[in-house]
Design an enzyme around this catalytic site. Structure first.
Site, short mmCIF file in Angstrom:
data_model
loop_
_atom_site.label_atom_id
_atom_site.label_comp_id
_atom_site.label_asym_id
_atom_site.label_seq_id
_atom_site.Cartn_x
_atom_site.Cartn_y
_atom_site.Cartn_z
N ASP A 1 -2.71 -1.73 10.64
CA ASP A 1 -2.94 -1.73 9.20
C ASP A 1 -3.71 -2.95 8.72
O ASP A 1 -4.22 -2.96 7.59
CB ASP A 1 -1.60 -1.69 8.45
CG ASP A 1 -0.99 -0.29 8.40
OD1 ASP A 1 -1.74 0.69 8.60
OD2 ASP A 1 0.23 -0.18 8.15
N LYS B 1 0.84 -1.21 0.00
CA LYS B 1 0.00 0.00 0.00
C LYS B 1 0.86 1.25 0.00
O LYS B 1 2.04 1.22 0.36
CB LYS B 1 -0.95 0.01 1.20
CG LYS B 1 -0.28 -0.12 2.57
CD LYS B 1 0.20 1.18 3.19
CE LYS B 1 0.73 1.00 4.61
NZ LYS B 1 1.38 2.22 5.16
N ALA C 1 9.42 -0.67 5.71
CA ALA C 1 9.42 0.31 4.62
C ALA C 1 8.17 1.17 4.59
O ALA C 1 8.08 2.09 3.78
CB ALA C 1 9.59 -0.41 3.28
N LEU D 1 5.28 0.02 3.70
CA LEU D 1 4.47 -0.49 2.59
C LEU D 1 3.44 -1.53 3.04
O LEU D 1 2.64 -1.99 2.24
CB LEU D 1 5.38 -1.10 1.52
CG LEU D 1 6.32 -0.11 0.84
CD1 LEU D 1 7.38 -0.85 0.01
CD2 LEU D 1 5.54 0.86 -0.05
N GLY E 1 3.93 -6.96 6.03
CA GLY E 1 3.55 -7.90 7.07
C GLY E 1 2.07 -7.88 7.37
O GLY E 1 1.44 -8.93 7.57
#
Length: 315
Positions: free
Chosen positions: A160, A25, A121, A123, A126
């Site tokens: 997330d 993402k 990062a 992104l 995980g």
């Protein structure tokens, strides 16, 4: 591919295989509004999926237990191999165990995870893997659970993870559990160049160093509207990341990377999530490829300055 590793829990099941894609993402905006009493931060973020993805394959019917094999591909594979845990702290293992516990199932799972998304990062690799595992578990064990039930498990795994259950453009609030889907992407789709520095950043450390600002409330919806209207003039000032200043302080690479992206022709470069990856939005794939090529050509002492440069599509 490199680095095959295992982690084990107990259980048993009937033979079946499910494969799921785990997209990364980008946070096109990220406001940190307040520090909450529970230790988390109240955020407001416009999040979109991109086509950089891990792949999760789950098979049942082997020996009792949850066995996870991780293989790494692409740029930063060596870093991934050392960064990703292999024991019960891995989010994929935790996700599988959580569903099994709630369903009263004794699991027997063999999980193959191909990692492409760099860790630490910003992104969401995980978290995306964990959400994919939750969805795969309900499919593989024929659990007719509503998404809301999975969402409660997801929220316990990480802030997330709930968004990744749907992976659609959305404004995310609360600590990540309040999700409002939006029509945020113009047509034709946008592309982006995503670049990861050699080292990652700790999410907890970046949040600890940030300064909350309630004045950004509501801007994520404005950004979504501006993107839907393809109003680039309105988009630029609304693209921001409240964690960027803290990330710059913690990692000197961030300043240099953002500067290099701008010099390569990337408009409005930004940090994504808590970093350390940075990105720039491009109107066309050709523009993105040109920016990416310029960044790949940067060399220090005969070695690529930025070895992990990705050209991706949003949506």
């Amino acid at each position: 591919m490199s680095d095959a590793r295992h982690s084990v829990l107990n259980g048993g099941c009937t033979p079946r295989t499910v494969t799921r894609r785990c997209p990364a993402k980008l946070n096109l905006s990220l406001a940190v509004l307040d520090r909450r009493a529970d230790g988390f931060h109240a955020i407001e973020s416009l999040i979109v999926p991109i086509d950089l993805a891990d792949t999760l394959t789950v098979q049942t019917g082997g020996e009792p237990g949850i066995r996870l094999v991780i293989r790494c591909e692409g740029p930063r594979a060596a870093a991934l191999a050392s960064d990703v845990p292999v024991d019960e702290t891995n989010l994929v293992v935790r996700a599988a165990a959580a569903v099994a516990h709630e369903a009263g199932i004794e699991p027997a799972l063999d999980i193959d995870l191909v990692k492409v998304i760099p860790s630490q990062a910003g992104l969401g690799g995980g978290s995306s893997d964990a959400a994919a595992m939750l969805l795969a578990a309900t499919e593989i064990w024929n659990l007719d659970w509503p998404l809301e039930r999975l969402g409660m498990i997801a929220a316990r795994l990480g802030s997330d993870v709930p968004w990744f259950l749907k992976s659609v453009p959305a404004v995310v609030g609360g600590r990540g559990e309040v999700i409002t889907p939006v029509i945020a992407l113009p047509s034709p789709p946008l592309f982006a160049v995503v670049v990861c520095p050699p080292t990652g950043l700790s999410t907890a450390s970046v949040y600890k160093a940030c300064k909350p600002d309630r004045r950004r409330t509501g801007e994520a919806l404005l950004l979504a509207d501006a993107l839907a209207r393809d109003d680039i003039v309105a988009v630029k000032p609304l693209m921001h990341n409240a964690l960027e200043s803290a990330a710059r302080t913690l990692s000197p690479d961030i300043d240099r990377l953002l500067g290099d992206i701008a010099e390569a022709g990337g408009p409005t470069p930004r940090l994504t999530g808590s970093g350390s990856a940075c990105f720039t939005l491009c109107r066309t794939k050709a523009q993105a490829e040109t920016v990416a090529l310029r960044l790949r050509e940067l060399v220090d002492d005969g070695a690529p300055r930025w070895p992990a440069v990705f050209t991706v599509q949003l949506g």
